[in-house]
Scaffold this active site. Structure first.
Site, PDB file in Angstrom:
ATOM      1  N   TYR A 141       0.809  -1.211   0.000  1.00 44.21           N
ATOM      2  CA  TYR A 141       0.000   0.000   0.000  1.00 44.21           C
ATOM      3  C   TYR A 141       0.846   1.266   0.000  1.00 44.21           C
ATOM      4  O   TYR A 141       0.350   2.348  -0.269  1.00 44.21           O
ATOM      5  CB  TYR A 141      -0.960   0.015   1.194  1.00 44.21           C
ATOM      6  CG  TYR A 141      -2.020  -1.065   1.129  1.00 44.21           C
ATOM      7  CD1 TYR A 141      -1.897  -2.121   0.230  1.00 44.21           C
ATOM      8  CD2 TYR A 141      -3.140  -1.033   1.932  1.00 44.21           C
ATOM      9  CE1 TYR A 141      -2.851  -3.113   0.165  1.00 44.21           C
ATOM     10  CE2 TYR A 141      -4.103  -2.026   1.872  1.00 44.21           C
ATOM     11  CZ  TYR A 141      -3.947  -3.066   0.983  1.00 44.21           C
ATOM     12  OH  TYR A 141      -4.895  -4.042   0.917  1.00 44.21           O
ATOM     13  N   ASP A 248      -5.370  -7.189   5.330  1.00 41.24           N
ATOM     14  CA  ASP A 248      -6.570  -6.479   4.880  1.00 41.24           C
ATOM     15  C   ASP A 248      -7.627  -7.483   4.412  1.00 41.24           C
ATOM     16  O   ASP A 248      -8.780  -7.468   4.839  1.00 41.24           O
ATOM     17  CB  ASP A 248      -6.182  -5.516   3.748  1.00 41.24           C
ATOM     18  CG  ASP A 248      -7.306  -4.572   3.367  1.00 41.24           C
ATOM     19  OD1 ASP A 248      -8.286  -4.481   4.126  1.00 41.24           O
ATOM     20  OD2 ASP A 248      -7.205  -3.934   2.309  1.00 41.24           O
ATOM     21  N   ASP A 252     -11.141  -8.942   6.753  1.00 37.84           N
ATOM     22  CA  ASP A 252     -12.536  -8.828   6.300  1.00 37.84           C
ATOM     23  C   ASP A 252     -13.213 -10.195   6.324  1.00 37.84           C
ATOM     24  O   ASP A 252     -14.363 -10.337   6.733  1.00 37.84           O
ATOM     25  CB  ASP A 252     -12.618  -8.280   4.861  1.00 37.84           C
ATOM     26  CG  ASP A 252     -12.763  -6.759   4.832  1.00 37.84           C
ATOM     27  OD1 ASP A 252     -12.207  -6.105   5.727  1.00 37.84           O
ATOM     28  OD2 ASP A 252     -13.419  -6.242   3.906  1.00 37.84           O
TER      29      ASP A 252
END
Ligand code: IPM
Ligand code: MN
Length: 365
Positions: A141, A248, A252
């Site tokens: 990222y 990430d 989720d």
């Protein structure tokens, strides 16, 4: 005691759920005699609309003067363009980097009374209780180059860079070992060492660091295998630590095991918890801005409220206050109060603010 809290409620349901957290802070303040000075600011799409950027330098400066940050959510279809324009997400990414919030802690707990809400079979999710620690300030990222261009023959090309150095890896792994010490002393470190150079470094550093923590059982697992274990055998996990992108995705996936993303809080910390008296942290629900239900007062405020509880515990050392919030959430859930995301079919559901009131009344009766 007195604390300064930056409140960035952001877009979509962010402001609605954050409002309930503020209610809880006020209840805790009046019950225990603390003062929480709130400093509000814009982040995400609303900041782009006002200022052209997802967070301004002034807001970042203001946050740095606070003891912690309470965050809502950012993003929405209005700002969803695939061009390289400023995006709402840049707001949170910039805060993570600027405050060096390198570890993101996401506890996954299945409430006994909510097992029915899980998409998985009850026998698989019963008693699930683990935490995921995600590296938050490096990896794919943030690595450079990160860009898009057209080649000479007009082909569109793009690149993101997955970079880690050993210090970045070690400090987040240390959070994993430290938290494992306070729990079942079992740490799953996830990587893709069969394919990726960064993962091989990750695994090497994990193995080296484990010598400092002989009481902790370190288990290396491939991240794709972990994705499968999360839905077939989640009980094997106690503490999971992994790099930014895997974390990430997997958090989720893990978040819905308990039935709703609306229940799960998170803390992003700038130091190994427990090593310092005060840890600068950002606290946010795992769910996003949920634009489809924004403004309707039906979103579940529990993830935000539990994030506030994490703030009191991890940043301010207010354990009794934090326990009281957690117990109050447990209590209203076992009394059967639900927002629509976790209500059974045909069951009456309550609004965001009604759930906030119920929890706040438990705290300050
Ligand atoms: C999260 C979110 C963020 C991320 C977005 C909003 C940048 O999905 O906190 O998991 O990808 O890290
Ligand atoms: Mn995410």
């Amino acid at each position: 005691m007195e604390f300064k809290v930056a409140v960035l409620s952001g877009d979509g349901i962010g402001p609605e759920v954050t409002r309930e957290s503020i209610k809880i802070l006020e209840a805790i303040g009046s019950r225990f005699g603390h003062t929480f000075n709130l400093q509000t600011g814009d982040v995400g799409g609303c900041s782009i609309d006002k200022n052209g950027v997802a967070i301004t330098d002034e807001t970042l400066d203001d946050i740095l003067k606070c003891d912690s940050v309470l965050f809502g959510a950012v993003g929405g279809p209005k700002w969803d363009v695939t061009s390289e324009n400023e995006r709402p997400e840049n707001g949170i990414l910039r805060i993570r980097k600027e405050l060096d919030l390198f570890s993101n802690i996401r506890p996954v707990k299945v409430y006994k009374d909510l097992v029915y809400a899980s998409p998985l079979k009850p026998e698989i999710v019963d008693d699930v209780d683990f935490i995921i620690i995600r590296e938050l300030t490096s990896g794919l990222y943030f690595g450079e180059p990160k860009k898009r261009w057209n080649s000479e023959d007009g082909i569109r090309e793009s690149v993101d860079t997955l970079y880690y150095n050993e210090n970045e890896i070690e400090r987040v792994l240390r959070v994993g070992f430290e938290l494992a010490m306070g729990r079942e002393r079992k740490l799953h470190s996830l990587d893709k060492m069969n394919v990726m150079a960064t993962s091989r470094l990750w695994r090497e550093v994990a193995t080296e660091l484990s010598e400092e923590y002989p009481e902790v059982e370190l288990i290396h697992m491939l991240a794709d295998n972990a994705a499968m274990q999360l839905v077939t055998n989640p009980k094997i996990f106690d503490v999971i630590v992994t790099e930014n992108t895997f974390g990430d995705m997997l958090s989720d996936e893990a978040a819905v095991i308990g039935g709703s993303m609306g229940l799960l809080p998170s803390a992003s910390l700038s130091s190994v918890p427990g090593k310092q008296k005060k840890t600068l942290g950002l606290y946010e629900p795992i769910h996003g801005s949920a634009p489809d239900i924004a403004g309707q007062n039906i979103a579940n405020p529990i993830a935000s409220i539990l994030s506030t509880s994490m703030m009191l515990r991890w940043s301010f050392g207010l354990n009794e206050e934090s326990d009281l919030i957690d117990n109050s959430v447990d209590a209203i859930l076992s009394e059967g109060y639900r927002t629509i995301d976790i209500a059974k079919e045909n069951e009456k559901s309550l609004s965001t603010s009604e759930i906030g009131d119920l929890i706040s009344n438990k705290i300050n009766y």
